[in-house]
Design a protein around this motif. Structure first.
Motif, PDB file in Angstrom:
ATOM      1  N   LYS A 174      30.194  41.346  35.847  1.00 26.12           N
ATOM      2  CA  LYS A 174      30.565  42.222  36.860  1.00 26.12           C
ATOM      3  C   LYS A 174      31.488  41.774  38.086  1.00 26.12           C
ATOM      4  O   LYS A 174      32.697  40.995  37.625  1.00 26.12           O
ATOM      5  CB  LYS A 174      29.328  43.053  37.471  1.00 26.12           C
ATOM      6  N   ASP A 175      30.793  41.578  39.235  1.00 24.21           N
ATOM      7  CA  ASP A 175      31.677  41.316  40.549  1.00 24.21           C
ATOM      8  C   ASP A 175      32.135  40.000  40.310  1.00 24.21           C
ATOM      9  O   ASP A 175      33.389  39.616  40.759  1.00 24.21           O
ATOM     10  CB  ASP A 175      30.992  41.343  41.858  1.00 24.21           C
ATOM     11  N   TYR A 176      31.361  38.872  39.979  1.00 17.77           N
ATOM     12  CA  TYR A 176      31.947  37.524  39.923  1.00 17.77           C
ATOM     13  C   TYR A 176      33.143  37.214  38.962  1.00 17.77           C
ATOM     14  O   TYR A 176      34.072  36.769  39.226  1.00 17.77           O
ATOM     15  CB  TYR A 176      30.700  36.530  39.472  1.00 17.77           C
ATOM     16  N   LEU A 177      32.986  37.871  37.799  1.00 15.80           N
ATOM     17  CA  LEU A 177      34.113  37.527  36.933  1.00 15.80           C
ATOM     18  C   LEU A 177      35.326  38.593  37.319  1.00 15.80           C
ATOM     19  O   LEU A 177      36.472  38.223  36.966  1.00 15.80           O
ATOM     20  CB  LEU A 177      33.649  38.393  35.414  1.00 15.80           C
ATOM     21  N   ALA A 178      35.089  39.641  37.949  1.00 14.49           N
ATOM     22  CA  ALA A 178      36.134  40.418  38.515  1.00 14.49           C
ATOM     23  C   ALA A 178      37.005  39.804  39.621  1.00 14.49           C
ATOM     24  O   ALA A 178      38.087  39.995  39.870  1.00 14.49           O
ATOM     25  CB  ALA A 178      35.874  42.033  38.943  1.00 14.49           C
ATOM     26  N   GLY A 179      36.311  38.713  40.308  1.00 14.74           N
ATOM     27  CA  GLY A 179      36.860  38.127  41.285  1.00 14.74           C
ATOM     28  C   GLY A 179      36.509  38.659  42.627  1.00 14.74           C
ATOM     29  O   GLY A 179      37.042  38.195  43.681  1.00 14.74           O
ATOM     30  N   ASN A 180      35.252  39.624  42.684  1.00 18.61           N
ATOM     31  CA  ASN A 180      35.049  40.192  43.813  1.00 18.61           C
ATOM     32  C   ASN A 180      33.341  39.414  44.470  1.00 18.61           C
ATOM     33  O   ASN A 180      33.271  39.974  45.635  1.00 18.61           O
ATOM     34  CB  ASN A 180      34.627  41.610  43.596  1.00 18.61           C
ATOM     35  N   ALA A 181      33.100  38.610  43.802  1.00 23.67           N
ATOM     36  CA  ALA A 181      31.977  37.975  44.526  1.00 23.67           C
ATOM     37  C   ALA A 181      32.213  36.208  44.333  1.00 23.67           C
ATOM     38  O   ALA A 181      32.502  36.032  43.210  1.00 23.67           O
ATOM     39  CB  ALA A 181      30.556  38.476  43.686  1.00 23.67           C
ATOM     40  N   PRO A 182      31.930  35.798  45.264  1.00 25.90           N
ATOM     41  CA  PRO A 182      32.101  34.084  45.372  1.00 25.90           C
ATOM     42  C   PRO A 182      30.804  33.670  44.465  1.00 25.90           C
ATOM     43  O   PRO A 182      29.724  34.299  44.455  1.00 25.90           O
ATOM     44  CB  PRO A 182      31.988  33.864  46.846  1.00 25.90           C
ATOM     45  N   SER A 256      26.191  32.727  30.074  1.00 29.42           N
ATOM     46  CA  SER A 256      25.698  31.576  31.351  1.00 29.42           C
ATOM     47  C   SER A 256      26.879  31.618  32.498  1.00 29.42           C
ATOM     48  O   SER A 256      28.029  31.997  32.246  1.00 29.42           O
ATOM     49  CB  SER A 256      25.648  30.204  30.538  1.00 29.42           C
ATOM     50  N   VAL A 257      26.777  31.189  33.267  1.00 29.89           N
ATOM     51  CA  VAL A 257      27.688  30.682  34.462  1.00 29.89           C
ATOM     52  C   VAL A 257      28.871  30.010  33.914  1.00 29.89           C
ATOM     53  O   VAL A 257      29.982  30.256  34.194  1.00 29.89           O
ATOM     54  CB  VAL A 257      26.888  30.000  35.645  1.00 29.89           C
ATOM     55  N   ALA A 258      28.633  29.115  33.108  1.00 32.32           N
ATOM     56  CA  ALA A 258      29.667  28.138  32.506  1.00 32.32           C
ATOM     57  C   ALA A 258      30.556  28.919  31.655  1.00 32.32           C
ATOM     58  O   ALA A 258      31.800  28.835  31.749  1.00 32.32           O
ATOM     59  CB  ALA A 258      29.115  26.944  31.576  1.00 32.32           C
ATOM     60  N   ASP A 259      30.032  30.005  30.717  1.00 31.80           N
ATOM     61  CA  ASP A 259      30.712  31.087  30.040  1.00 31.80           C
ATOM     62  C   ASP A 259      31.825  31.785  30.869  1.00 31.80           C
ATOM     63  O   ASP A 259      32.967  31.970  30.776  1.00 31.80           O
ATOM     64  CB  ASP A 259      29.906  31.813  29.245  1.00 31.80           C
ATOM     65  N   SER A 260      31.299  32.350  31.939  1.00 30.58           N
ATOM     66  CA  SER A 260      31.974  32.999  32.952  1.00 30.58           C
ATOM     67  C   SER A 260      32.878  32.339  33.576  1.00 30.58           C
ATOM     68  O   SER A 260      34.133  32.806  33.620  1.00 30.58           O
ATOM     69  CB  SER A 260      31.008  33.735  34.092  1.00 30.58           C
ATOM     70  N   ARG A 261      32.600  31.174  33.985  1.00 32.59           N
ATOM     71  CA  ARG A 261      33.652  30.197  34.764  1.00 32.59           C
ATOM     72  C   ARG A 261      34.786  29.878  33.752  1.00 32.59           C
ATOM     73  O   ARG A 261      35.857  29.873  34.251  1.00 32.59           O
ATOM     74  CB  ARG A 261      32.939  28.925  35.126  1.00 32.59           C
ATOM     75  N   ALA A 262      34.392  29.770  32.413  1.00 32.51           N
ATOM     76  CA  ALA A 262      35.557  29.545  31.420  1.00 32.51           C
ATOM     77  C   ALA A 262      36.551  30.358  31.311  1.00 32.51           C
ATOM     78  O   ALA A 262      37.634  30.213  31.044  1.00 32.51           O
ATOM     79  CB  ALA A 262      34.870  28.936  30.158  1.00 32.51           C
ATOM     80  N   ILE A 263      35.978  31.744  31.327  1.00 29.83           N
ATOM     81  CA  ILE A 263      36.664  32.973  31.115  1.00 29.83           C
ATOM     82  C   ILE A 263      37.743  33.084  32.299  1.00 29.83           C
ATOM     83  O   ILE A 263      38.862  33.207  32.388  1.00 29.83           O
ATOM     84  CB  ILE A 263      35.934  34.119  30.915  1.00 29.83           C
ATOM     85  N   ILE A 264      36.958  32.866  33.523  1.00 25.58           N
ATOM     86  CA  ILE A 264      38.031  32.852  34.855  1.00 25.58           C
ATOM     87  C   ILE A 264      38.992  32.020  34.833  1.00 25.58           C
ATOM     88  O   ILE A 264      39.985  32.369  35.062  1.00 25.58           O
ATOM     89  CB  ILE A 264      36.746  32.919  35.988  1.00 25.58           C
TER      90      ILE A 264
END
Length: 509
Positions: A174-182, A256-264
């Motif tokens: 949600k927000d983290y992947l969308a760039g709305n949450a640090p 995971s966080v690593a997955d989300s980071r990689a997509i970002i």
């Protein structure tokens, strides 16, 4: 979210006193000094509490008072009005409370109570007992935190094969992947919490085996850890794409966080994304990537997104909502192979995409339970106390299949809030409480500015009673089977959704 410099305190000055006639629906939002305070009438008592939920800052003034507690309208957290304690996830942190004096119908708020001291391990107490928690997700974290909150003084070891501390996983799509949450919003607790609470959190740690006879866990490096009580909270893992080209570096799953980071990271240069699967996670990813101005195509075999869970009307609405926001759907179709950035569909169509995310479901991680000889039935079978077929070994979260008193079936669900609540109940039962797990399942999904709240569990339903208008984003849907309401979904009917949850709790079989 603290009050900013230019925000004026809300409502009347409660330190000067207010009349009971000023309350609306048993609540009144005011302030003491610069701080907003919510007055709540519960029976014959008046309480003063911080007005925003400590989870995502939902407005408690719009919540539901049940006994001497108040429930958040957004994600159904619950707080004790007397102490401010967070009694139900997803909130973990207590809220501030103030002393209230009452002279007939005149209510005055006095001093703010001192916050309770933070949890620490009580090292002076005997620490003979050892609890081992396998898993670093919602259930595992909630169990470790609850053990300390309940005063357990023994050793608590938490084994996680992730490289990140326990995080707020719903934020990853949600927000983290969308760039709305640090990123610093993600950890459920900071590193110092584990140290202060005496929780031995071991990251990047694989568990090779569990031996119920010797009451020990064998780690991936061969070390053995003894336990008196064990919680299995291994969670679920994404189903991997079984097609040619699925192993390319631009093809991702999200857990995971690593997955989300990689997509970002990849989204910074990606022009077009392909999301395989129209699941909740798939469509939340689609919405988040649209927020990053990437062209998004969704391929899925079903006729409508989420029809199996939410029904055809809601499925049509969700599709239209995503299309309004620029998502392209390719439904009743599948991806047959990925050749470089070209995705070949069964229909013959080809989609060029430099970023691919597969959201085709998850499967529970059952290998450790099976190898240990625990009873397994499409999940780890547990009693109403969340104990497995082996005494002293409990299971919680995405792997647990438990007897649900409302649906009158044994069910397994993959919801964040359920996992947290099960972790708490399992912890208390590891301490001998014999507390039944009978919470009504709840989850929420966010699509652009539209939140969908869902309580209950309907694996199938005969009909759906729709109150209000789905199209106008103001509705309550009741999913019925054999005349019984098994689940309720809503858009912007938060109070009604809370009331539906309470009704289900009170009508347990």
């Amino acid at each position: 979210m603290t009050m900013t410099e230019d925000k004026r305190p809300s409502g009347p000055d409660l330190s000067k006193g207010v009349s009971l006639s000023e309350f609306k629906d048993g609540k009144l939002l005011g302030h003491v000094g610069e701080e907003d305070v919510l007055l709540v009438q519960a029976g014959s008592e008046i309480f003063a509490i911080e007005p925003l939920c400590s989870h995502y800052h939902g407005p408690l003034a719009e919540g539901l008072v049940v006994g001497d507690t108040i429930r958040c309208p957004w994600h159904h957290a619950c707080f004790a009005l007397r102490t401010g304690e967070a009694t139900r996830p997803p909130a973990l942190n207590a809220l501030a409370v103030w002393d209230v004096t009452r002279d007939r119908d005149r209510i005055t708020v006095a001093r703010k109570r001192e916050a309770p001291k933070p949890l620490t391990a009580r090292r002076s107490a005997p620490a003979a007992e050892k609890v081992v928690i396998v898993g670093g997700g919602a259930a595992g974290f909630a169990a470790a935190e609850t053990l300390r909150r309940e005063g357990f003084a023994g050793a608590v070891t938490m084994l996680s094969n992730d490289d990140a501390m326990p995080v707020d996983r719903p934020n990853l799509s949600k927000d983290y992947l969308a760039g709305n949450a640090p990123e610093d919003w993600l950890p459920l607790r900071g590193e110092d919490y584990y140290r202060d609470a005496g929780i031995d959190l071991r990251l990047n740690t694989n568990v090779a085996a569990i031996d119920p006879k010797t009451r020990s866990v064998t780690l991936g490096n061969g070390d053995k850890l003894p336990f008196d009580r064990l919680l299995l909270a291994t969670g679920a893992e994404p189903v991997k794409l079984q097609i040619s080209g699925a192993d390319q570096p631009h093809v991702h799953t999200l857990r995971s966080v690593a997955d989300s980071r990689a997509i970002i990271k990849e989204s910074a240069s990606a022009k077009r994304a392909l999301v395989i699967g129209a699941s909740f996670i798939g469509l939340e990813v689609a919405a988040s990537l649209r927020a990053r101005k990437i062209e998004v195509h969704v391929v899925a075999p079903e006729e409508r997104p989420m029809q199996k869970v939410l029904g055809p009307e809601m499925g049509d609405f969700i599709r239209a909502l995503h299309e309004e926001n620029g998502v392209n759907f390719h439904l009743k179709d599948t991806v047959e192979r990925l050749d470089g950035i070209s995705a070949a569909l069964k229909s013959g169509a080809v989609i060029e995409a430099d970023l691919v995310v597969a959201g085709i479901g998850v499967k529970p991680r059952l290998a450790l339970a099976e190898q240990a000889g625990l009873a397994v039935d499409r999940g780890v079978s547990v009693s109403e106390y969340l104990e497995t077929s082996v005494a002293g070994i409990f299971a919680a979260g995405d792997i647990a299949r438990w007897p649900d008193p409302h649906s009158r079936q044994t069910i397994r669900v993959e919801h964040w809030v359920v996992a947290e609540r099960q972790g708490q109940t399992a912890a208390r039962n590891m301490l001998g409480r014999r507390e039944r797990f009978d919470a009504v399942p709840f989850f929420w999904s966010q699509h652009y500015d539209v939140p969908i709240n869902y309580v209950g569990h309907a694996e199938s339903f005969d009909d759906i009673a729709i109150d209000g208008s789905i199209k106008d984003r103001d509705c309550l849907l009741k999913y019925r089977k054999d005349g019984r309401v098994l689940a309720v979904a809503s858009i912007y009917r938060d109070l009604d959704n809370l009331k539906a949850e309470l009704e289900m709790e009170r009508s347990r079989a």
